[in-house]
Structure formats: C-alpha cells, structure tokens
Design a protein around this motif. Structure first.
Motif, PDB file in Angstrom:
ATOM      1  N   ASP A 270       0.821  -1.210   0.000  1.00  0.00           N
ATOM      2  CA  ASP A 270       0.000   0.000   0.000  1.00  0.00           C
ATOM      3  C   ASP A 270       0.857   1.263   0.000  1.00  0.00           C
ATOM      4  N   PHE A 271       1.510   1.528  -1.135  1.00  0.00           N
ATOM      5  CA  PHE A 271       2.289   2.762  -1.258  1.00  0.00           C
ATOM      6  C   PHE A 271       1.392   3.993  -1.220  1.00  0.00           C
ATOM      7  N   GLU A 272       0.080   3.779  -1.284  1.00  0.00           N
ATOM      8  CA  GLU A 272      -0.872   4.882  -1.161  1.00  0.00           C
ATOM      9  C   GLU A 272      -0.573   5.713   0.089  1.00  0.00           C
ATOM     10  N   GLY A 273      -0.037   5.068   1.137  1.00  0.00           N
ATOM     11  CA  GLY A 273       0.299   5.782   2.367  1.00  0.00           C
ATOM     12  C   GLY A 273       1.335   6.877   2.153  1.00  0.00           C
ATOM     13  N   LEU A 274       2.108   6.786   1.056  1.00  0.00           N
ATOM     14  CA  LEU A 274       3.120   7.821   0.792  1.00  0.00           C
ATOM     15  C   LEU A 274       2.515   9.054   0.142  1.00  0.00           C
ATOM     16  N   SER A 275       1.220   8.991  -0.214  1.00  0.00           N
ATOM     17  CA  SER A 275       0.617  10.154  -0.877  1.00  0.00           C
ATOM     18  C   SER A 275       0.524  11.343   0.076  1.00  0.00           C
ATOM     19  N   CYS A 276       0.688  11.092   1.393  1.00  0.00           N
ATOM     20  CA  CYS A 276       0.633  12.224   2.334  1.00  0.00           C
ATOM     21  C   CYS A 276       2.010  12.858   2.544  1.00  0.00           C
ATOM     22  N   VAL A 277       3.054  12.296   1.931  1.00  0.00           N
ATOM     23  CA  VAL A 277       4.385  12.895   2.062  1.00  0.00           C
ATOM     24  C   VAL A 277       4.384  14.230   1.326  1.00  0.00           C
ATOM     25  N   THR A 278       4.849  15.271   2.000  1.00  0.00           N
ATOM     26  CA  THR A 278       4.807  16.587   1.367  1.00  0.00           C
ATOM     27  C   THR A 278       6.125  16.926   0.668  1.00  0.00           C
ATOM     28  N   GLY A 279       7.205  16.247   1.051  1.00  0.00           N
ATOM     29  CA  GLY A 279       8.505  16.519   0.445  1.00  0.00           C
ATOM     30  C   GLY A 279       8.688  15.749  -0.851  1.00  0.00           C
ATOM     31  N   THR A 280       9.957  15.534  -1.230  1.00  0.00           N
ATOM     32  CA  THR A 280      10.218  14.795  -2.469  1.00  0.00           C
ATOM     33  C   THR A 280      10.228  13.299  -2.186  1.00  0.00           C
ATOM     34  N   VAL A 281       9.888  12.532  -3.203  1.00  0.00           N
ATOM     35  CA  VAL A 281       9.984  11.080  -3.119  1.00  0.00           C
ATOM     36  C   VAL A 281      10.917  10.658  -4.248  1.00  0.00           C
ATOM     37  N   THR A 282      12.134  10.267  -3.881  1.00  0.00           N
ATOM     38  CA  THR A 282      13.127   9.886  -4.882  1.00  0.00           C
ATOM     39  C   THR A 282      13.068   8.380  -5.097  1.00  0.00           C
ATOM     40  N   CYS A 283      13.074   7.964  -6.363  1.00  0.00           N
ATOM     41  CA  CYS A 283      13.038   6.537  -6.700  1.00  0.00           C
ATOM     42  C   CYS A 283      14.393   6.135  -7.252  1.00  0.00           C
ATOM     43  N   ALA A 284      14.984   5.083  -6.676  1.00  0.00           N
ATOM     44  CA  ALA A 284      16.286   4.635  -7.139  1.00  0.00           C
ATOM     45  C   ALA A 284      16.307   3.116  -7.235  1.00  0.00           C
ATOM     46  N   GLY A 285      17.453   2.581  -7.684  1.00  0.00           N
ATOM     47  CA  GLY A 285      17.613   1.137  -7.787  1.00  0.00           C
ATOM     48  C   GLY A 285      17.389   0.640  -9.202  1.00  0.00           C
ATOM     49  N   SER A 286      17.653  -0.660  -9.403  1.00  0.00           N
ATOM     50  CA  SER A 286      17.621  -1.204 -10.758  1.00  0.00           C
ATOM     51  C   SER A 286      16.236  -1.134 -11.387  1.00  0.00           C
ATOM     52  N   ARG A 287      15.180  -1.074 -10.555  1.00  0.00           N
ATOM     53  CA  ARG A 287      13.834  -0.984 -11.128  1.00  0.00           C
ATOM     54  C   ARG A 287      13.133   0.311 -10.688  1.00  0.00           C
ATOM     55  N   ALA A 288      13.917   1.389 -10.631  1.00  0.00           N
ATOM     56  CA  ALA A 288      13.385   2.694 -10.219  1.00  0.00           C
ATOM     57  C   ALA A 288      12.215   3.139 -11.089  1.00  0.00           C
ATOM     58  N   ALA A 289      12.273   2.814 -12.375  1.00  0.00           N
ATOM     59  CA  ALA A 289      11.239   3.303 -13.296  1.00  0.00           C
ATOM     60  C   ALA A 289       9.874   2.699 -12.958  1.00  0.00           C
ATOM     61  N   GLU A 290       9.854   1.384 -12.653  1.00  0.00           N
ATOM     62  CA  GLU A 290       8.591   0.734 -12.302  1.00  0.00           C
ATOM     63  C   GLU A 290       8.076   1.252 -10.960  1.00  0.00           C
ATOM     64  N   LEU A 291       9.014   1.517 -10.054  1.00  0.00           N
ATOM     65  CA  LEU A 291       8.647   2.053  -8.746  1.00  0.00           C
ATOM     66  C   LEU A 291       7.982   3.425  -8.898  1.00  0.00           C
ATOM     67  N   ALA A 292       8.575   4.274  -9.759  1.00  0.00           N
ATOM     68  CA  ALA A 292       8.014   5.614  -9.967  1.00  0.00           C
ATOM     69  C   ALA A 292       6.584   5.523 -10.487  1.00  0.00           C
ATOM     70  N   LEU A 293       6.354   4.573 -11.390  1.00  0.00           N
ATOM     71  CA  LEU A 293       4.996   4.401 -11.925  1.00  0.00           C
ATOM     72  C   LEU A 293       4.036   3.953 -10.819  1.00  0.00           C
ATOM     73  N   ARG A 294       4.527   3.057  -9.966  1.00  0.00           N
ATOM     74  CA  ARG A 294       3.689   2.602  -8.848  1.00  0.00           C
ATOM     75  C   ARG A 294       3.281   3.789  -7.969  1.00  0.00           C
TER      76      ARG A 294
END
Lengths: 450, 248
Positions: free
Chosen positions: A367-391
């Motif tokens: 449930d990454f939906e819980g991160l929608s309340c983060v007000t700062g930046t959310v940086t995506c990294a790692g070998s599958r960063a692109a799929e994570l960003a889409l999630r």
C-alpha cells in the motif's frame, strides 16, 4: 574421530576465512559452506557444545530485529552469545557463526525454508515462529508449502519448547501439532482495524474450511479471529501486549503481561510490527526461564538492528533506513511513516537481485498509497526505479514530487540535498546493504552502527 | 465522453490475486478515468453468478494451488455459461497465469484433472519438472497492435501449456520460457479471449496493451485519447531491459 575431523575442518575454514578477508571479500556464508563440506555434522557437533543450549527464530518478517532484542535480554542474563546477527540465516551462515564465535548460548535466526534442516541439527531449547506472510514467490514458492514444512518441524521432538504467535492463524494453527506451545499476542483492540489490508492471506478453519472471521486486524492476517462455525478460535496468549501507544518513528509504549504480572515497556523501535517483535522476544525469553525484570530491561534498551529503522546523521540531516522486502512488511513501514507527525522526504530503492526477489510485482500489493501524504520529495532509485516511480504515480504521489535516479549514489545526493527535513530511506534487501555502505562512508556514524 | 462506460468484472479478487493482480485492474481503471471514460469494477466472488451482458472486460488472475482448485470448481458451476456468452458478444476475457490455465480445457496435476472453461483451445499439464521462473519478453501477434510492440513481464508457473494445432499464441517468446519452455509460444488468444503467463503485473509494465484491451472492450469506439505516458514508457523500457530485450 569425528571431533578430530571437525577440529581439522574448523582450522582449515579459519585460515580460508582470513584469506577471504585479506582479499577483501565480505562473504559471510562461503566459509560455512566449506565447513559443512569438510565436516557435514559441524552444526550439530558445535551446537551440542553450547553450555546453555540455543534458541531458533523464524518468521517471514522481523527475524533480525526480534533476535536483536533477544540478544539484549540474554546478554543481560549474562549469556555469552553465538549469534548470526548479520542475518546469514541459511545452513552456511549458521555453520560459520558456530565456527567463528565462542559462547555459551546460541541464538539463530533461521530462513523459513531452511528451518526443518537446521532445527534437526541445532536441537534448540526453544523455537519461536512469529509470522508468515506472502514473500518473494520466485524464491520461496507458495506460502502453503512453507506452512506444510513448518507443521512437520513443530511436531519434531528436536524443536524444543515451541513459541507461537496466537494472532497469526497460519502460525497458531501449527500449535495442534506441538506439545504445550507458548503463545503471544496483542490484546489492545484499539490499535487494530476492522477491515483487512489488501492481499492479506485468507486463513481458513482446518476443521470446516470456512474462512475465519475477524473482530480485529492488526498486521496483515494477524488479529483476533475465529471460525464462524465455532471450531477454532485464536488461542489465549500467555504473553501479551495491551494499552499500546504508538509514537510515529520514535517508538511506542505498552503494557507487557505475563500470566500473573504486568510491566510498562518503552520500546525505541517504531510501529506496531515492532511491538510484535518485542512481544515475540519476551515470549521466547520467558520460555527459556529468564527473569521477567531482565526481559523488560532488555526490551527497553533495544536499539534498531542492521538496516531496520537505524538512524544516522549525514550532512546535518537525520536519515533513517527502514528495510522493505514484501507487501506485509512494507505496509507496516509505510503506515508507521504516515503516522509520524514530522515532515520528511523519502527515498525508495527497488533492486531486483536474487536476494530482493527478481519479481517486482509485489510493489503493487504493497500500500504505497500511504506515501501520498508525504509533502517533500519522493526519490526513486535502484535497478527498477522506473517501475517504482509508476507505482507511486498510481499511489497518488504528485508527479512533481517524484524524482527518478536509478544510480544510488546520485539518488542519495539528490535526496539528501532536497530539503532539511528527516530523510526516510526505504530500501529492498540488497539496496539496504548498498545504502548503509554509502551512508557510513558519508556520515558521522552513531554507536549502533558498528 | 461521459456516456461511454467500461464495465470490468474482477473474478475472485480475494482468492486469485497472487501476482499483484490489482495493479492490472488499477491501470485499466485509471487510464479510463484520465480519458473521462466512466469505469466500474465489480468484484465477483465464489458462488456469485456472472451476468454476461453486464460486463465489457472480465479479469481472472492467479492463486495458490488450493485457492485455484476452489475457484476452478466454482467457475464451472456458476460462471462458465456467463463467460462463454460474454465472449460470444466479444467482451474481453483476460486470464493471467492461473486464470489463463482455467480458461483452457483442463489442468492436469499429478493424478487429478481440473476442468477449465474451455474458451481457449489449450491444455495444461503439471509434471515433476522445475517451475518456469524469470523475466519474459514476447513479440505479440495481435491485430492493430503498435509496430514492433513488445510485452514484457515476469513468469512463474509449474504447468506447461500446449496449444491445439490451430490455436494461436498471444505472441512469440523473445526471451524467457513462455507456455512450455520449448515451443517458443506464449499465451493464447482466440478473438477477444486472451490468456498469458505474463505478470509483473502485466499492464503497468505494458500500458500500450492496457489501451489495446480498453479499445477492444469498447469495440473500437471511441478512438482513445493520448495520455502523458512518460513514466509508463520508462517502466516499459525498464521491464524490457530486465527481460534482456533492448533492441526492436
């Protein structure tokens, strides 16, 4: 004869270990594998020499943290530990630990799949089984298979005193096969929910096959459950937590009860999932006959384990690392993060090495939906960063908050530079190892970071 | 476009969700909403009937063996006729992994044969062989797919699926195992009924295919509006790369 063989094998392995260190290899399980090749009974022989015996801990989530708390308790109980604290929890890692460390009490976290083999060899005094969640399916296969393997272990005369989580129907259900198991669980209904989280396991009554009904859900399928036809219900816990107060990323306080005694506990590990870890550790120590005051003292003095809610300072910023590796664990970490009232930035690192699970589908069950309340930046990294960003886009995190940088060193620099708030880093397993290494190189390291 | 509606049925969401199937549903749902196409998702569980006229797209995911057995029995008992009728009026039926196996004629497991709905002319057999696990990329064979389109994802299945002589695969394996690790075929398609072993989940990693399915389910009208797919395309490239496919 066999002890001579073990002595020679052990000497060879020590030399090999020194050689590996000289060439800069950090391999933790290779020396153990060599030892088992040279002396196949090394684990049972070494284990039998531990004057105060040993204990085994297995679970999908929380093995390292729980054994870290037990280590505090047992050390306070004047035990000298032989403990695989870096989490090398298959046969090679356990063998290497037994070969390298001297002590009178063995404390081993054991991989879910390796549990049957290792219990037969270690013959522990107590065995703690804390939870089962859907994990990396490409590595472990289906959960049903693990449950079947565990049922055989619980029935084994070599398993010692069995300690089970009353709130996890998959684990508590094994109690029928055990002799007089000890149960632990959460009593405080106020910290639970009335509906299940997404992708929670569906546990069914073994007698009639009907799905359990819940009056409370705590974590995944952990909660207060019963068969609707009255066949089975949650066992009454022998060790329990009540009056729980969760204080964001700082930790929690709760009342820890044994059958006839209660203690106030101050836990410096965040989230309800760590209340379970502390409770599991208390139950295991109780089964080993440790004095209750010593148990409470050990819990109160526990600090985060390797990559599990460790905090350190980098360029004046507090950075906390919280490992995520499967939906149930990630959900608890995200929920704890969302409940924290301080502002923070987030760096999520998704790798797909074998130890992370090659299959990254699980990010859609978490449930990454819980991160929608983060007000700062959310940086995506790692070998599958692109799929994570889409999630995260689908989870409702603003597109303008999302930064994608596959390369971890660069991503870390971007994330640390983003603001002055606390940075919370959520890495998968191999990413956690990389993150720690980078942070240690850049930081003033706190004491627990050794 | 408010009068256009995509009606999705999600079959057994509580049992057949093992490979993050909700990601597929979320992508279908949101890509409609972003285009102002009304969309409804109706979960249909065990013992609930399936009205073939109420749905444009029917989704069937995969589950653990025991769950799959329960759902298979229910599928035959309460939903087969509905599925067949829906497919006959060209509703899209998408089965992934276990769902794919259940759309075929049968799934043989040790001494047991689980009957499928028979919408796809395939049979699946599970013997004492290693599971086929890993990243997978295929070249789909679809009418009106984008040029040089690729589907990328992850597969993890013990069963080997054989297509009947004149059945058509969903695509040809570029890298990975596919239906049986030998034939070079992956999945199966018969009109608007599609089965595949690709998860990852499938549609987040291949947004073009989500649009293909939406178009097919809406029977080609209206033409779908273009979206800002920057993150979607990057995710697709990443999934292709993980599957060892980088060229065209």
């Amino acid at each position: 004869m066999s002890s001579l063989r073990l002595a020679i094998a052990s000497a060879i392995v020590r030399l090999a270990t020194v050689a590996l260190r000289l060439i800069g290899s950090g391999a933790t399980s290779a020396p153990g594998k060599l030892l088992l090749f040279l002396a196949p009974h090394a684990i049972s022989q070494r284990s039998a020499q531990l004057a105060r015996g040993c204990a085994v801990i297995s679970a999908t989530n929380g093995k390292t943290t729980t054994s870290g708390i037990v280590a505090k308790i047992m050390t306070a109980d004047r035990a000298t530990l032989v403990h695989n604290k870096a989490g090398a929890n298959m046969a090679g890692g356990v063998a290497a630990t037994l070969n390298d460390q001297q002590g009178d009490f063995g404390l081993f976290e054991v991989d879910e799949f390796w549990l049957p083999d290792l219990v037969e060899q270690l013959t522990p005094r107590s065995m703690l089984l804390a939870n089962l969640f859907r994990d990396q399916l490409d590595r472990y296969g289906e959960l049903d298979e693990i449950v079947d393997r565990w049922r055989d272990v619980v029935a084994s005369p070599n398993a010692g005193q069995v300690v089970l989580n009353a709130d996890d129907p998959l684990v508590a259900g094994l109690g029928n096969s055990a002799r007089a198991p000890l149960y632990f669980g959460i009593e405080d209904k106020a910290v639970g929910e009335s509906t299940a989280q997404h992708a929670s396991e569906q546990a069914c009554c073994p007698a009639c096959g009907e799905q359990f009904t819940y009056s409370r859900y705590f974590v995944g399928q952990l909660g207060h459950y019963r068969c609707p036809n009255g066949h089975v219900s949650r066992p009454t816990p022998d060790v329990s937590a009540d009056e729980i107060s969760l204080n964001g990323l700082e930790g929690s306080t709760f009342s820890l009860s044994f059958s006839d005694q209660s203690f106030d506990v101050e836990l410096h590990l965040p989230g309800l999932y760590n209340v379970y870890n502390a409770l599991a550790a208390a139950a295991l120590a109780e089964s080993l006959g440790v004095d209750r005051g010593t148990i409470v003292g050990g819990i109160n003095s526990s600090k985060p384990s390797f990559g599990r809610a460790e905090t350190l300072s980098v360029a004046g910023r507090a950075c906390s690392i919280m490992l995520i590796k499967n939906p149930a664990g990630a959900n608890e970490v995200i929920r704890t993060l969302a409940s924290d009232t301080e502002p923070h930035d987030v760096l999520v690192v998704l790798n797909d090495q074998i130890a992370d699970g090659r299959d990254i589908s699980w990010i859609w069950d978490a449930d990454f939906e819980g991160l929608s309340c983060v007000t700062g930046t959310v940086t995506c990294a790692g070998s599958r960063a692109a799929e994570l960003a889409l999630r995260l886009k689908y989870a409702g995190v603003g597109i303008s908050q999302i930064v994608v940088e596959e390369r971890l060193p660069q991503a870390l620099t971007l994330a640390i530079g983003a603001s002055s708030d606390r940075l919370v880093i959520l890495p998968t397993y191999t990413a956690m190892l990389e993150v720690r290494e980078l942070l240690v190189a850049r930081s003033v390291v706190r004491g627990s970071f050794s | 476009m408010a009068d256009i509606e995509l009606r999705i049925a999600a079959l057994y969401p509580e049992q057949l969700n093992i490979y993050a199937d909700r990601g597929n549903i979320a992508v279908l749902e949101r890509r409609c909403q972003w285009r102002s196409i009304d969309v409804t998702v109706t979960p249909i569980g065990i013992a609930e009937p399936l009205d073939p006229d109420q749905f444009d797209l029917i989704y069937l995911g995969g589950g653990q063996d025991e769950d799959q057995r329960r759902c298979a029995a229910d599928l035959i008992e309460t939903k087969r006729e509905g599925l067949v009728a829906a497919a006959a009026r060209r509703a899209v039926v998408l089965g992934i992994c276990g769902g794919y196996q259940l759309l075929g004629h049968s799934y043989e497991l040790d001494d047991d044969t689980i009957e499928g709905v028979g919408l796809l002319d395939v049979k699946t057999v599970r013997r004492d062989e290693p599971r086929l696990i890993g990243n997978l990329a295929i070249r789909p064979e679809l009418p009106s797919a984008p040029t040089a389109a690729v589907l990328a994802g992850f597969e993890n299945h013990g069963g080997r699926t054989q297509l009947a002589a004149d059945a058509k695969p969903l695509g040809r394996v570029i890298n990975g195992h596919g239906n049986d690790g030998k034939s070079g075929q992956e999945g199966c398609r018969s009109g608007t009924v599609i089965g595949t072993y690709l998860h990852g989940p499938l549609l987040p990693a291949n947004s073009w295919f989500a649009d293909w399915l939406i178009s097919a389910a809406l029977q080609g009208s209206p033409e779908l509006q273009t979206l800002d797919d920057t993150l979607e395309l990057a995710a697709h490239r990443s999934a292709c790369r993980a599957s060892g496919f980088t060229g065209r």
